[in-house]
Design a protein around this motif. Structure first.
Motif: not given
Length: 556
Positions: A54-70, A72-74
């Motif tokens: 699940a952590l692998l899947v989550l990290s891939m989703l976060l990679l797709a999210q970061a690939h936009s170049g923005h 993001q702060a939480y």
């Protein structure tokens, strides 16, 4: 699907909380597994494997999210920075998360072949280490970087001693001592920076360091050097590498494979702090305290990185044990990465990040492969001719592929990484030294691996059929529980899976290099990171308790 669309889908799926989920998931699962392991529940392995996948899947989703170049702060606790704790997702942190998840999946799968049963609480410690690693890659707060360092180090102490032998106890003493001293120095550095700037948020600190007066330059430089020393301990930079060869050589195969990403935490911390806080990037005013610190630290880093390459080449050539040889390959990898950071250009940073992906995957593969080779030779790790039981041909093929990958030879990605680094370094004043020592280190690696391969696979088995087990310097047999499990399918699946990933990296070298170059560009542009963190606003509460209490008349 475009990059923007993939990022939007990822953000929608994760509900905006994906960044913190990368830390919470292994934290919660580690806590659950502590209890289940106590009662020897049959759910321990399925839950541990499921959480890691699940952590692998989550990290891939976060990679797709970061690939936009923005960037993001939480905001943890919904407190605005710098008053609250912030997490940040950008291209670099997303890349590190994916790398961590891939290595952890391979290491855990291999451990299911028997290593996880050699002591208590393996799976909970494994999850806690993943939590510390994820937190270190995502935090935007210097003190919480220290906290996550301690979490992953505490878990690594337990994993190192899992199924303890005398060799592991001896190595752990050096490892713990070095890291405790480093942790104390980390606190001194953080305290001094807080006294100077009044903040621990890295984005806020980057702004306030620019505003310090000349009277504070020496104190800021002292704090920066202390931090560099701390991170150099984690990254195994000369002369602070002494703990690594013995520690990694003594650890079990899957633990050493996971440690391959742990060393990169020190490299990541140096890259993040030098680019963001101490000014080795764009937007730094000439003559400021940050510029002075960058001008002082970067030449030192380059010099030590080059010296580390020389040391690693000597260590590889002199190694008498396969695990020791692989450990010095990790030291060489750290030296190459820190060289790329120290040179300080966007091109060298991009090349270094590309090389880091390959070197981490290859190092993890090597530790698992060395474990299997040692097991096939009767738990003898010495680089001497000896009977190899079972099917040795697959191990030989894997040895050749891994050797090509780690030595930086075509057609695998290690060659592209080093070629990119040499090309970028040609534009710097260090060009001659970099080219000479990087190529000399690669040559030493090739010679050492060729010699090791001839000893392990090409000597007639009958020459050594009657040899007794070799002894280590500690006076015990080299078969001291380093490798007692028989070969099982999961061992081969884990090694083949990582090797396939290494080969796939070469096939996808173009897109991966594009990503790492973009990540390097994002690193040196400090202002978007600062704006994202300091400009993040708390989310309005979905349920306003105070308003309801006013309506009920409970507030006067």
């Amino acid at each position: 699907m475009s990059t923007a669309a993939a990022g939007a889908v990822s953000s929608l799926v994760l509900g905006g909380h994906g960044i913190v989920m990368a830390i919470v998931l292994p934290l919660v699962m580690g806590s659950v597994l502590v209890v289940l392991e106590k009662f020897k529940s049959r759910w321990v392995v399925p839950l541990s494997v499921g959480a890691t996948l699940a952590l692998l899947v989550l990290s891939m989703l976060l990679l797709a999210q970061a690939h936009s170049g923005h960037t993001q702060a939480y905001l943890l606790g919904n407190w605005q920075a710098p008053f609250g704790i912030s997490l940040v997702l950008d291209r670099l942190s997303a890349l590190m998360l994916v790398l961590m998840a891939v290595v952890s999946c391979g290491a855990l799968l291999y451990a299911l072949g028997g290593d996880h049963q050699r002591g208590e609480h393996f799976h909970s410690l494994f999850q806690y280490q993943l939590m510390g690693l994820a937190g270190a890659f995502l935090t935007a707060d210097l003190f919480n970087l220290f906290v996550f360092f301690e979490v992953l180090l505490a878990a690594s102490y337990g994993l190192l001693l899992h199924g303890a032998s005398r060799a592991r106890l001896r190595a752990s003493l050096h490892y713990v001592t070095f890291n405790l001293v480093g942790s104390a120095l980390f606190l001194f550095a953080v305290s001094l920076l807080y006294a100077l700037t009044g903040t621990l948020n890295m984005a806020d600190m980057a702004v306030k360091l620019q505003q310090l007066g000349p009277q504070d330059v020496r104190l800021a430089q002292a704090a920066a050097l202390m931090l560099l020393v701390v991170f150099a301990v984690k990254a195994a930079l000369l002369p602070l590498y002494f703990w690594l060869p013995d520690t990694y050589a003594a650890a079990s195969g899957p633990v050493a494979a996971l440690f391959a990403i742990m060393t990169k935490v020190g490299v990541y911390a140096i890259a993040r702090t030098t680019a963001l806080i101490f000014g080795a990037g764009a937007g730094v005013e000439a003559g400021s305290v940050a510029a002075d610190i960058a001008g002082m630290a970067m030449p030192v880093l380059v010099t030590l990185a080059l010296a580390t390459l020389v040391l690693a080449a000597i260590g590889v050539m002199a190694a008498r044990r396969l695990r020791g040889l692989v450990s010095y390959l990790v030291v060489a990898s750290a030296g190459t990465l820190l060289l790329a950071i120290g040179l300080g250009t966007v091109q060298t940073l991009g090349a270094g990040l590309f090389y880091m992906v390959n070197s981490t995957l290859v190092a993890a593969t090597w530790f698992l492969l060395a474990d299997r080779i040692s097991a096939a030779r009767g738990d003898v790790d010495m680089l001497r001719p000896r009977v190899m039981a079972g099917a040795w041909a697959p191990l030989g093929v894997a040895f050749v592929v891994a050797s090509v990958a780690v030595a930086g030879m075509p057609p695998l990605a290690g060659f592209f990484g080093k070629a990119l680094l040499l090309q970028a370094a040609a534009l710097t004043p260090w060009a001659v030294w970099v080219v000479a020592l990087v190529l000399a280190s690669s040559l030493a690696t090739m010679v050492a691996l060729a010699r090791a391969g001839s000893s392990l696979f090409w000597k007639p088995a009958t020459e050594t059929a009657a040899q007794p087990p070799l002894s280590t310097s500690g006076g015990m047999s080299a078969s001291t529980s380093l490798n007692t499990s028989a070969t099982r399918p999961v061992h081969g699946i884990a090694i083949i899976g990582l090797l396939i990933t290494v080969v796939a990296l070469a096939l996808l070298a173009g897109p991966v290099n594009g990503y790492t170059e973009a990540a390097a560009q994002q690193m040196v542009q400090r202002q978007p990171y600062i704006d994202a963190v300091l400009g993040a606003r708390p989310v309005p509460a979905a349920y306003d308790v105070r308003k309801e209490m006013h309506e009920r008349g409970e507030f006067k």
